[in-house]
Structure formats: C-alpha cells, structure tokens
Scaffold this active site. Sequence first.
Site, short mmCIF file in Angstrom:
data_model
loop_
_atom_site.label_atom_id
_atom_site.label_comp_id
_atom_site.label_asym_id
_atom_site.label_seq_id
_atom_site.Cartn_x
_atom_site.Cartn_y
_atom_site.Cartn_z
N LYS A 218 0.84 -1.21 0.00
CA LYS A 218 0.00 0.00 0.00
C LYS A 218 0.88 1.26 0.00
O LYS A 218 0.66 2.20 -0.77
CB LYS A 218 -0.93 -0.01 1.22
CG LYS A 218 -1.50 1.33 1.62
CD LYS A 218 -2.48 1.87 0.60
CE LYS A 218 -2.73 3.35 0.82
NZ LYS A 218 -3.65 3.94 -0.11
N CYS A 272 -2.85 11.77 1.35
CA CYS A 272 -2.05 10.53 1.28
C CYS A 272 -0.61 10.73 0.84
O CYS A 272 0.31 10.33 1.54
CB CYS A 272 -2.72 9.54 0.34
SG CYS A 272 -4.44 9.30 0.75
N1 SAJ Z 1 0.01 15.56 -8.68
C1 SAJ Z 1 1.02 16.17 -9.42
N2 SAJ Z 1 1.43 15.58 -10.57
C2 SAJ Z 1 0.88 14.42 -11.02
C3 SAJ Z 1 -0.13 13.79 -10.26
C4 SAJ Z 1 -0.54 14.40 -9.09
O1 SAJ Z 1 1.55 17.23 -9.05
O2 SAJ Z 1 1.31 13.94 -12.08
C5 SAJ Z 1 -0.43 16.16 -7.42
C6 SAJ Z 1 -1.92 16.45 -7.36
O3 SAJ Z 1 -2.24 17.67 -7.93
C7 SAJ Z 1 -2.18 16.39 -5.87
C8 SAJ Z 1 -1.22 15.30 -5.38
O4 SAJ Z 1 -0.23 15.20 -6.39
O5 SAJ Z 1 -1.85 17.61 -5.26
C9 SAJ Z 1 -1.85 13.96 -5.10
O6 SAJ Z 1 -2.81 13.62 -6.08
P1 SAJ Z 1 -3.12 12.13 -6.54
O7 SAJ Z 1 -4.22 12.15 -7.51
O8 SAJ Z 1 -1.87 11.50 -7.00
O9 SAJ Z 1 -3.45 11.40 -5.20
P2 SAJ Z 1 -4.67 11.27 -4.15
O10 SAJ Z 1 -4.10 11.66 -2.83
O11 SAJ Z 1 -5.90 11.98 -4.58
O12 SAJ Z 1 -4.94 9.70 -4.20
C10 SAJ Z 1 -3.85 8.82 -4.00
C11 SAJ Z 1 -4.00 7.71 -5.02
N3 SAJ Z 1 -2.79 6.93 -5.11
C12 SAJ Z 1 -2.22 6.65 -6.28
O13 SAJ Z 1 -2.59 7.10 -7.34
C13 SAJ Z 1 -1.04 5.74 -6.22
C14 SAJ Z 1 -5.15 6.79 -4.64
O14 SAJ Z 1 -5.23 5.67 -5.49
C15 SAJ Z 1 -4.99 6.30 -3.19
O15 SAJ Z 1 -6.04 5.51 -2.82
C16 SAJ Z 1 -4.96 7.51 -2.29
O16 SAJ Z 1 -3.83 8.33 -2.69
C17 SAJ Z 1 -4.82 7.02 -0.87
O17 SAJ Z 1 -5.80 7.10 -0.15
O18 SAJ Z 1 -3.78 6.49 -0.51
#
Ligand code: SAJ
Length: 445
Positions: A218, A272
């Site tokens: 995870k 997360c």
């Molecule tokens: N972000 C970037 N660049 C990217 C992707 C995201 O700067 O290429 C930023 C986003 O804008 C945001 C942050 O990263 O500020 C996190 O966004 P996210 O969409 O990656 O993550 P979460 O927190 O919404 O969801 C994540 C997810 N994990 C993965 O994609 C591996 C989700 O599947 C998990 O269930 C969740 O964390 C969790 O609860 O752990």
Amino acid sequence: MKKLVKDIQNRSLYLTVLGSGYVGLPTSALFADAGFHIIAIDIKPEVVKTVNSGASPINELGLNDLVSRNVQAGRLKATLNSTEALTQADAVIISVQTPIDQNKKPNLSFLMKALEEIGNTMKEGMVVVVSSTVPPGIMLEKVKPKLESLSDLKADVGFYLAYVPERIAPGKALKEFVESPRLAGGVGPNSTKIAAELFRTVCKKVIETDAATAEVAKLAENTFRDVNIAFANQLALICEQHGVDATEVIKLANTHPRVNIHTPGPGVGGPCLPKDPYLLIHKTKLGDQNIIKTARQISDYMPKYIVRITLQALKHIGKNIKNSKIAVLGTAYKANIDDSRFSPSGPIIQNLLSLGAKVIAYDPYCSEFFNAEQGESLIETVKDSDCIIVATDHPEFKEINLSRLKKSMKNNPIIVDGRRIIDSVEANKVGFKYCGVGYGVRDEI
Ligand code: SAJ
C-alpha cells in the site's frame, strides 16, 4: 469459519464501519448497497445526523444517491454510539485517520482508540479489518497483540484480523472501490480468507496476501507516485535552466513505451501522498541515501518556487509584492474536488500574505481560502489584480477567456501557471507576462 462465510454470502453478517470520512462513508454505503446491514460510526454529530437524514456530508460523485437509497431501504444507519454498534457487530472495518505529526512521525492515536473500543467489546468469531493506512509492521506488532490481550482471544482462531488497505482517490472513490484490485492480507490464513470473502461482495477483484506484505505494498504505491512527481518537478527546474519547455520534454519522453513521467506542479497535496512516504520509511535505517525523503523535500519546495517566480515576474515589470494584488485560482489540492487538505495553495497563500501582498483566492468547489480574501467569481477575483497564480487544474480554469481577464486586470498583467493549463503562446499574444512551472529560461531560483 464455515458459518461466517455463509453469513457473508447471504448478507446476514452485521457489519459496522468505524469512521465515516472520505473512505469510511463510501465503504459503508457500498457494503449496504451489496445487501449488508451497516452501522456507520463517527464522532461528529453533524456527520451522523446528515447520514441518517439520507444525505452524504461529503461531496463525492454518486455518494449522495447511494447513501440516500440505502438509508431509505433501512440497510444503512449512522451512530455516535460506538460501543452499542460494536457489541451488535459480527465484523468491523476500521477507517480512521493515521496522520503524521510535526516531526513526520505517524500518529496512531485514532487507530489505537478504535482498537481499544473493539477489543473491549469483542466476541468470539469477530472479523476485524483495518483499512486505514499504517506504517509497516503495525498489524503484527501492535494491532494483533492489543486485540488479543483486550479480548483474551487468539487472532486467526478466536477472531479474524486482516489488513485491507483502501486504494481510492477522492472524486472517483466509488468507482475505484469497486474496480481497483483490492489487497486482503490476514495475520493468518483464516483471516485472509474471511477478509477476502467479505470484500469480494463489493470489489471486483481481491488479491490474497499477508498483512505485512499488504502494509508495504500500500505504501509503495503512493510513494512510487510521490517520487515520480518529485522527479517531474525537479526535471521542470532542469528544463528551465536549459531554456526548454518541461511539458514538451515530458510528452516526448513519455512516447518511450517504458517511460511514464508524471506532471510537474505547484506541490503535492492531499491526505495521502504527503504522508505515506514517511510512513514507509518510519523506523528504517537508510542513512543519508534516501530517495523517498529527498523526493518529499523537492515537492515541498514547489510552493516556495511558485512564490519565487511570482516575485521575479513582478520585479521584472517594476512592481513590488507589497503593493500587488495576487489572485490565486484554486485551493483544492487537485482538479474537480472540494478537498483542500495539504493543498499547495495553503503555503503559497500564506507565503504571499507574509510578504505583504493582497491575496484573493477563488475555487468553484472549495470553501477553504487559507486566510486569503474569498473571491465570489473568477472575473471578480482577478479584477484589478497584478498577477494570477493557477494553483489547481480545475476544468473551469483551463477554459478562461484570456482577453477578458486581461481587460479586468491592472497593467502589465502576469500569469504564473502552476499547472501548465494555460496556452502560453496565446497568453503572451494577448499581452500577459506568462510564467509557468518548467517554462522558459530562469535564473536566481
Ligand atoms: N500531482 C502532481 N502531478 C501528477 C499527479 C498528481 O503534481 O502527475 C499532485 C496532485 O495535484 C495532488 C497530489 O499530487 O496535489 C496527489 O494527487 P493524486 O491524484 O496522485 O493522489 P490522491 O491523494 O488523490 O490519491 C492517492 C492515489 N494513489 C495513487 O494514485 C497511487 C489513490 O489511489 C490512493 O487511494 C490515495 O492516494 C490514498 O488514499 O492512498
């Protein structure tokens, strides 16, 4: 065990979900919709009241309908009374927060309190599932001994205990809950089987493993993504020093079949990614060579970087931050959601305010403004401003009419595009000074 499996299959198992937040409530609603009788526990009276009135206190696609339907059908109800709910339950799914403290160390107090309550009310044959994200080793070192000593029962024999980490992202929680493969890791083989059986009633695919492996897997997922984003952020700064556009570089590099560089931005937010990497390295001995910690530091630097390029751009046109009005577009941590937890907009706004700028923020979904003045509409927010900072990639901001914006802003307007969603050529043509993450030659960073 056979009876338990039968009770799961014919939905006569009484299930309770401890914690009715962004993960707990979708869990309750989906299990209720699968036919179980669910009691959703929460400590917030307003959450319990809203759920029992048939509505969702969280803005999550499809959740309101799902809660409404299942409350009406009598399968879902919420309560503040955890002892009563746990006494009646055959199974409990723990979905409480596991944040990190100021020193980046895990704060497991919410989880420990939940275990205390469960252990004190536990009856023989109970199924306990932890779905909160935990540091590696916690299930065997803390959760199992605590429940065994409080209940006087043996795990995997007298009761069943498994780690089934959630993998849902806000905005698509219900879809991902059902469709993303789910890991079920028991503290013993019986626990794995029972937990997998339970989650197969809702999730399309459940993969059986053990608790310790599921814990690390995870955290590895989110840490991988966090390190990838940090790489993209660092690459953006490298591109600037070479005078090339990071967006174009990443697009081209990603045409390689085995390369998938993520998107640079103003920082990494959400509940997360800013925390899970620290849970993964908690209590590990890695010395100075720590890519995970370095990645966190790189992404934590990005809000400061956004402020620095704003200052540079203002200086370039002879304006002072103290007399400037800055419009921040977006306070949510990512597109299409109303969640501002650990959003990079927070440190960007605070930093600008501390430098004496007048800051106004607008978000079509979010009600958090981090002490900035609250803008009522996009056009009203940018009115008479010197600079726009695009902090969130909401679709509304991708479609902005640049000529209209320019007319309502002060002379020599600036766009600092933290998400690279504005067409730079168009912005320059219209008369903006366009700056973006990983765009153009920059020094003094
Ligand atoms: N972000 C970037 N660049 C990217 C992707 C995201 O700067 O290429 C930023 C986003 O804008 C945001 C942050 O990263 O500020 C996190 O966004 P996210 O969409 O990656 O993550 P979460 O927190 O919404 O969801 C994540 C997810 N994990 C993965 O994609 C591996 C989700 O599947 C998990 O269930 C969740 O964390 C969790 O609860 O752990």
